[in-house]
Structures are given as structure tokens and as C-alpha cells.
Design an enzyme around this catalytic site. Structure first.
Site, PDB file in Angstrom:
ATOM      1  N   ASN A 387       0.817  -1.197   0.000  1.00 51.74           N
ATOM      2  CA  ASN A 387       0.000   0.000   0.000  1.00 51.74           C
ATOM      3  C   ASN A 387       0.861   1.261   0.000  1.00 51.74           C
ATOM      4  OD1 ASN A 387      -1.935   1.950   0.309  1.00 51.74           O
ATOM      5  ND2 ASN A 387      -3.007   0.954   1.977  1.00 51.74           N
ATOM      6  N   ASP A 388       1.546   1.500   1.114  1.00 51.78           N
ATOM      7  CA  ASP A 388       2.301   2.749   1.235  1.00 51.78           C
ATOM      8  C   ASP A 388       3.374   2.920   0.162  1.00 51.78           C
ATOM      9  OD1 ASP A 388       0.837   3.350   3.518  1.00 51.78           O
ATOM     10  OD2 ASP A 388       2.214   2.220   4.786  1.00 51.78           O
ATOM     11  N   VAL A 389       3.964   1.796  -0.286  1.00 52.49           N
ATOM     12  CA  VAL A 389       5.081   1.904  -1.234  1.00 52.49           C
ATOM     13  C   VAL A 389       4.628   2.289  -2.643  1.00 52.49           C
ATOM     14  CG1 VAL A 389       6.558   0.328   0.041  1.00 52.49           C
ATOM     15  CG2 VAL A 389       5.090  -0.560  -1.766  1.00 52.49           C
TER      16      VAL A 389
END
Lengths: 461, 102
Positions: A387-389
Site C-alpha cells: 500500500n504505502d510503497v
């Protein structure tokens, strides 16, 4: 006799350095670990003949080695690959605790007025070792989900931590200058343990590995300090090696996330979280969800697919399922690659370990810099449990806690397929605009189930 | 005594430089195993724990020695074994290299 020890310690030190050198290149890494272990055996083996053991001492050492050896072997053998980070934290913490206890024990033998050169390293080791022990235990609890993994913050937290640190420094000065009852060190230890807990509480999510690495360097320094107390060269050299290389490694890790160490430790994450939560609260945008058949068709008739694996994949133990899907697609002539973000998984390099375990061919694992230019030519970016990456906020919104973190350009692919369990934000606790992108199709469910469904659908397509 | 301390300090300073120099070119994928490997090396505190436990006689020193030796052994053994398990995967990856591309 002491000459033998000196030579043995020298050999051990050389083996540690060679081991570290080998550990920093993929080819020799495993041998490097072995080299260092041989150094350790030599250092311990050479120490024992010199000592005069009391009966109680012999028994104590025997029991300790048996219990510690069993716990260490069992823990290291049984731990799942996904749980490696917290295991490292645990092994680091006990090392810090041991360093502090060795220093306490030595201080007790000095009497009421120890010379500064002996007392200072002991006190240093007690403080740093205790911080490392307590901090590592909190890190373990957070990663093992024995407590919430998100940052725990309250108003004035920095001030409180600062006061505890100041109290420790005051205590140290008092102990060293006035010297006094040996048991004043109990107070010092308690304060340091409290600081260790307080220091790690506000750090959460993706920053945990950096903190573990820092505490690892702390333990190294505590061990070196204990070496000064005991006048033991092996401890000084090995402890300092770890302290120095661990500090550099900590910096390299925060660099990989595009953040400074200060920013990691003193909490940008904590502050902006409230804002991000507020945004998530009034979220009304719609998302597009797809079913296995649609997605299978999309994937099977693509030319180039890039898989972006994340921690969700590891948790679901879906490494093998993702490889099966990739192989099926390749049989149909689709070019498949994996884009590995430097901090994918829970630690740098963690994802490579997990995929290697599932026999994913090395050539398909592409590092971020290598693959980022290829997303615009990809038909599908298949994001599995990450998600964050891939959050474009890291590029576009300066207010975001992950702003400046290098990300994978999954948003440039022609289609983006997100496999996620829910719309819940990722590890960093922030919303991801890419989920609402018109090019994005969501495929909800456990990563392994979803992949298995996809595999079957692709077979039928 | 004071020259002994100076010697120790010399080793300390040199070890700082060696520690930094020796890992300065590590690739990202090896960060985790390297952290775990250095973690095992500071298990050298076991030497210190054995030294203090060897002469234990009072209940307090026995207790301190027992806990210190147990913790330190866990650090050493667990550290090396878990690092080896991680790196085993890397070896598997290289073995899988030849048949992979088609």
C-alpha cells in the site's frame, strides 16, 4: 596464558571483521555468518581456561548456557519468516540486558568509591543496555501485535522523554561524582528501562526496523562499555564494531525510506496522523471492485505485468500462489516481473527473502530504480498486499507523513489491480489516493485466496 | 593501568573506523541479514557474562550471573541461527537461477 588469550582475541576480532565484510555481499553472506560464529567460539573457548570457577559459578554457567542455547535455537528455528523482524528485536534486547547485568555485577565488586575509569563505562553500559533491552521488548510487542503497532502519543511526550533523559544524566553525574552505595544503580537501571519504553512507544509502523537497527547499535556500544569495565579486548572490539556498523546501517535504512533519522525517531508520523484520519473519516469517493474472471482476462491478455508484493502477501503466506500465477501467465507469453521496494515487507530485504523462499527466479526480482521506468509500458500493475510503497502522496503532497519517500510508480501503469483485504490504510496509517484512481480495480480478500481464485480463472481463460 | 586504558581506547577508536568501512557498500537486500549478523556478534557479551558468573558465590552474584549467561547465550545462539536461516534462502535463490528463464 594471557598471551594465548590475546592471540585468540586477535584471531576472533579478525574473523568478526572478515565475517562482516562477507555479510555485505550477496555471494559470501552465508559464509560470513559462519566466519563470525567461528570467531565467537574461539573467543569464548579461549576465555574459559583462564578463569577460576567456584562450584556455584560452574553450575550457573552450565544452566544458563543450556537454557539460553535451547531458547535461542528453538526460537530461531521455529520463527516464521514473516516474524523475523521481531525475533531480531528480541535477540538484540536480551543482549542489551546481559551487557547491563555484567556491568552491574562488576560495579558491585568495586566497592563504594570506584575510580572514574572503571565506574564510567559501567554506568554507561547499564544505561544504554537497559534502554536497548526495554526498547527492544516494546518493538517486539508491537511487531508481534501483543500491543498496538501504531504510534502511541500524548501531549507533551517529547518533554516527558526529555525529562527522563535529564534525570538519568543527573543521576549518572551524582553517582560518578559523589559515588555512593552500590545499589543506587538499581534506580539508574529503572529510569533507563522507563526511557527505553517511552522512547519506542511513539514510533510505529514502517519505522520499526530503523529503531531495531538503532537499538542493535546501542547494544553494541553497551557491550563495548562492559569490555572497558572488565578490561576485555574481545568485548571492546566486537562491541564497537557492531556499534559503528549498526549506526551506519541505521542511517542507510532511513535513507532507503527517504527520511532522516531524526525524523524517524522524533515522530513526523505521530503528528500528521490525526489529519490523515480526519480525511479518511469523510471519505466518500467510490472505488471500482472487480471479480476473478474479469481480472483473469485482463491479466491473461496483457503483454507486460509487474507484480508489486507487500507485507500482506507475506502475512497470507501467498508467496507460492503468486509464483504459480506468474508462471501461468508466462506460459501464455506474458512478461512478468516483480517490483521490490527497498522497504517492502517489514524490513529492507525482507521481501527478497520471502520470495526466494518460494523459488521465484532471481532475475524477475527488480529493484525500485531498475523497474520504475518500466511501469508506463506495463499493461497491469498487480499490487498484492502492498500500500504505502505505491502511494502517490509520497510524490505529490508535502503534508503527508510519507512525503519524500521513494515509491514505485505503479500509478503509471495502464491498469492497476489492488489485492487488499479491505480499504483499511496501510502500515503508515494514511490513506492512498491510488485506490480511488479510475484506472484502479480493487480485488478484495485474503491475498492467498484471491490469488488462488485468479490462478483458477486464468487456467480457464 | 593508564597505559592499559590508553590501549583499550586505541582499539575502540580503530574499531569504529573498521566497523563503518567494512559495511559501507552493502546492498539494500542485505540490510536485514546484516543487522541480524551484527546482532549475533554483540553476543560476545557472553564472554563477559561467563567471566562474572565464574566467581559467583553470594546469592546476588549467582542470580546476576545466571540471568546474564542465559540472556547472552540466547543472543549468540539465536542470532547466528536466525541469520543463517535468512541467508539459506539467498542460496536457494542462486541455485534456482539456471533453470528459471525460459
Amino acid at each position: 596464558m594471557t598471551l594465548v588469550i590475546a592471540i585468540a582475541y586477535l584471531v576472533a576480532a579478525v574473523l568478526f571483521i572478515l565475517g562482516l565484510k562477507q555479510l555485505s555481499s550477496p555471494k559470501g553472506a552465508r559464509n560470513g555468518n559462519f566466519t563470525a560464529a567461528v570467531g565467537m567460539v574461539i573467543a569464548i573457548g579461549a576465555t574459559i581456561p583462564l578463569l577460576h570457577f567456584t562450584t556455584a559459578g560452574l553450575i550457573v554457567i552450565g544452566i544458563g548456557v543450556v537454557i539460553g542455547g535451547a531458547v535461542g535455537t528453538f526460537g530461531a528455528r521455529m520463527v516464521k519468516m514473516t516474524a523475523i523482524p521481531q525475533m531480531v528485536a528480541l535477540f538484540n534486547g536480551v543482549g542489551g540486558g546481559a551487557a547491563a547485568l555484567v556491568a552491574v555485577s562488576e560495579l558491585l565488586t568495586f566497592g563504594n568509591h570506584p575510580p572514574f575509569a572503571e565506574a564510567f563505562p559501567s554506568v554507561f553500559s547499564i544505561v544504554i543496555g537497559s534502554i536497548s533491552f526495554a526498547g527492544s521488548m516494546v518493538a517486539f510487542a508491537k511487531l508481534q501485535e501483543l500491543m498496538t503497532g501504531t504510534p502511541i502519543t500524548y501531549p507533551g511526550q517529547q518533554v516527558v522523554n526529555g525529562l527522563i533523559a535529564a534525570a538519568i544524566i543527573g543521576f549518572v553525574i551524582a553517582v560518578l561524582a559523589v559515588a555512593s552505595v552500590p545499589f543506587s544503580f538499581v534506580g539508574l537501571m529503572v529510569l533507563a528501562l522507563v526511557l527505553g519504553v517511552a522512547f519506542v512507544l511513539p514510533i510505529g509502523g514502517a519505522d520499526m526496523p530503523v529503531v531495531i537497527s538503532l537499538l542493535n547499535a546501542f547494544t553494541g556500544l553497551a557491550v563495548a562499555a562492559s569490555g572497558f569495565t572488565l578490561n576485555n579486548f574481545a568485548l571492546i572490539v566486537a562491541g564497537t564494531l557492531v556499534g559503528a556498523s549498526g549506526s551506519l546501517l541505521t542511517k542507510l535504512m532511513s535513507d532507503a525510506m527517504g527520511r532522516s533519522l531524526g525524523n524517524v525517531l522524533f515522530g513526523a508520523f505521530g503528528q500528521v496522523k490525526a489529519g490523515a484520519a480526519a480525511v479518511a473519516g469523510k471519505e466518500t469517493r467510490s472505488v471500482r471492485a472487480g471479480n476473478a474472471e474479469d481480472l483473469a482476462t485482463l491479466l491473461a491478455y496483457s503483454r507486460r505485468v509487474i507484480i508489486v508484493p507487500g507485507y500482506g502477501l507475506a502475512v497470507a503466506q501467498a508467496q507460492h500462489a503468486v509464483r504459480e500465477l506468474a508462471e501461468l501467465l508466462e506460459k501464455r507469453g506474458v512478461e512478468v516481473n516483480y517490483a521490490i521496494h527497498p522497504v517492502a515487507g517489514r524490513m529492507p530485504g525482507h521481501m527478497n527473502v520471502l520470495l526466494a523462499e518460494a523459488n521465484v527466479p532471481y532475475e524477475q526480482l527488480k529493484e525500485m530504480d531498475e523497474i520504475n521506468g518500466e511501469f508506463k509500458d506495463a499493461d497491469v500493475a498487480l499490487v498484492v498486499g502492498a500500500n504505502d510503497v505505491v502511494n502517490p502522496a509520497a510524490r505529490s503532497s508535502p503534508g503527508s507523513p510519507i512525503y519524500g519517500m521513494p515509491i514505485l510508480n505503479a500509478d503509471q501503469a495502464k491498469n492497476i489491480v489492488f489485492m487488499k483485504r479491505s480499504m483499511r490504510p496501510g502500515f503508515a496509517g494514511i490513506d492512498n489516493d491510488l485506490l480511488y484512481d479510475p484506472k484502479t480495480i480493487m480485488f478484495f480478500g485474503d491475498a492467498k485466496d484471491s490469488l488462488t481464485k485468479l490462478v483458477n480463472a486464468v487456467k480457464a481463460a | 593501568m593508564s597505559s592499559g586504558l590508553l590501549n583499550e581506547f586505541t582499539f575502540f577508536v580503530l574499531a569504529i573506523f573498521v566497523g563503518i568501512e567494512v559495511i559501507s557498500k552493502v546492498p539494500t537486500i542485505l540490510h536485514t541479514p546484516l543487522m541480524s549478523g551484527t546482532n549475533a556478534i554483540h553476543g560476545i557479551i557472553l564472554v563477559g557474562a561467563i567471566v562474572i558468573a565464574a566467581g559467583a558465590s553470594s546469592p546476588l552474584t549467582i542470580a546476576l550471573g545466571l540471568v546474564a549467561v542465559t540472556l547472552a547465550t540466547t543472543n549468540v545462539v539465536g542470532g547466528f541461527v536466525v541469520t543463517d536461516r535468512m541467508l539459506e534462502m539467498f542460496k536457494g535463490r542462486q541455485a534456482a537461477k539456471p533453470p528459471a528463464p525460459k
